[in-house]
Write an enzyme that holds these catalytic residues in place. Sequence first.
Site, mmCIF file in Angstrom:
data_model
loop_
_atom_site.group_PDB
_atom_site.id
_atom_site.type_symbol
_atom_site.label_atom_id
_atom_site.label_comp_id
_atom_site.label_asym_id
_atom_site.label_seq_id
_atom_site.Cartn_x
_atom_site.Cartn_y
_atom_site.Cartn_z
ATOM 1 C CB SER A 178 -0.914 0.026 1.224
ATOM 2 O OG SER A 178 -1.679 1.217 1.217
ATOM 3 C CG HIS B 64 -4.796 -0.653 3.949
ATOM 4 N ND1 HIS B 64 -5.038 -0.231 2.651
ATOM 5 C CD2 HIS B 64 -3.979 0.273 4.502
ATOM 6 C CE1 HIS B 64 -4.389 0.918 2.445
ATOM 7 N NE2 HIS B 64 -3.744 1.228 3.547
ATOM 8 C CD GLU C 10 -7.385 3.355 0.050
ATOM 9 O OE1 GLU C 10 -7.745 3.489 -1.135
ATOM 10 O OE2 GLU C 10 -6.386 2.685 0.375
#
Length: 501
Positions: free
Chosen positions: A133, A205, A209
């Site tokens: 990421s 994640h 986000e």
Amino acid sequence: MNNMEPHADIAVIGLAVMGQNLILNMNDHGFTVVAYNRTVEKVDAFLANEAKGTQVIGTHSLAEMVALLKRPRRVMLMVKAGAAVDEFIEQLLPVLEPGDIIIDGGNSLFEDTVRRVKYVESKGLLYIGTGVSGGEEGARRGPSIMPGGSPAAWPHVKPIFQAISAKVVGQASSPSDGQAARASTQPCCDWVGEGGAGHFVKMVHNGIEYGDMQLICEAYQLMKDGLGMTPDEMHTVFADWNKGELDSYLVEITRDILAYKDTDGTPLVDKILDTAGQKGTGKWTVISSADLGIPITLIAEAVYSRCVSAMKDQRVAAAKVFKPINSKIIGDRAQWIAAIRQALYASKLISYTQGYMLMQAAAKQYGWNLNYGGIALMWRGGCIIRSAFLGDIKTAFDKKPKLENLLFDPFFRKAIKSCTRSWRKVVSTAVKKGIPIPAFSTALAFFDGLRTERLPANLLQAQRDYFGAHTYERVDQPRGQFSHTNWTGTGGTTASSTYTV
């Protein structure tokens, strides 16, 4: 072409921007990288341009690429998720040997990674599925890296991954003591777990986000439509918010976006069409949460809000059919901005709480031993959701590794209590003013559900038993003991045990 002895540390297949930037990052840290792309012209173009003057080696075949690698050979795929990964695995297996390592650095669905780990291990090789990421800039300067798969592979990739990842200063060091800060710098990369654990954590994640972005957008709309603020005025607010507990990458870029002017000097943000797309990881998170029975309501609303945004023509038509509500919020602007900040902070805490609930459920379901504090550290730098309070999440799990719920930690319990009054004020006012705030309001609804000792599910269970003889538990009987009632006097006494609704 190169006929040298095997001396390269790692090969990277796939020269799109993420692959190229990871290669250059590895090269910067002293690793010799072999580059390969299915379209070999891309290899030559990369060496002639972006990789010019580096130690990167270009190859035109997989066999040539493999011949240059030290053992155990490490081959990293940076290709599109799905069939392309499987195709390359099949092409690599005949040219690699037992003990060699295949790494998938794309956004693969974790269930695909579970399958691939088993398959590649059955051939005597090792497999890693890792989330990466941070976007293009992160890949080049230091991403967050979340590896999982074959544990035996980790020692062989750890030096490379931890060298190229983002670094954050450890919690214990004093910011004023430069020497101490340097001494405790930690990489935003550590082993996540077996099977598809790495890609699962990356999926969560990305779901968080989605939630963070939607929450920021709702705060923006409250200020824009409710308080009548200009992009320049909101730029100042987000710049201020980025200095406190909301300090984060997404707040930081929102600050910059709101200040950005088009060629005619007017705010560019006002000229961007209000329809958003999605690439799938948010949707995957929601599907996984449904499979595991975990209410990640905020991420789900963020995904569905993008779907609503895509219904532009219907929204334009609906706006003409339904009389508009006066959205102007009356009162002291500074006080409202402070209230919106607290609502944003509280809702963000709920999103991360739900994300951690999902990871804990997955760990139980799939037999993963996840390090929750370590995951917060991995997300602390390099990635899109990096933010200051991830340090507080790490502290919470360091103190209590088996923490049942993030909101039970004293720091977060106090934080959410301090925001509740403003949060309710913002949500209720937005509802009255017709300003859509799906993520703010679902976060509050989840919080109220969580803090309610007795929910109306007793009535729901009675309904299920009435129409489908699904049975229910009683408060005056031990858990796990089920009863059925003949509610109408005409039904039977046989309970349903064949399916659940």
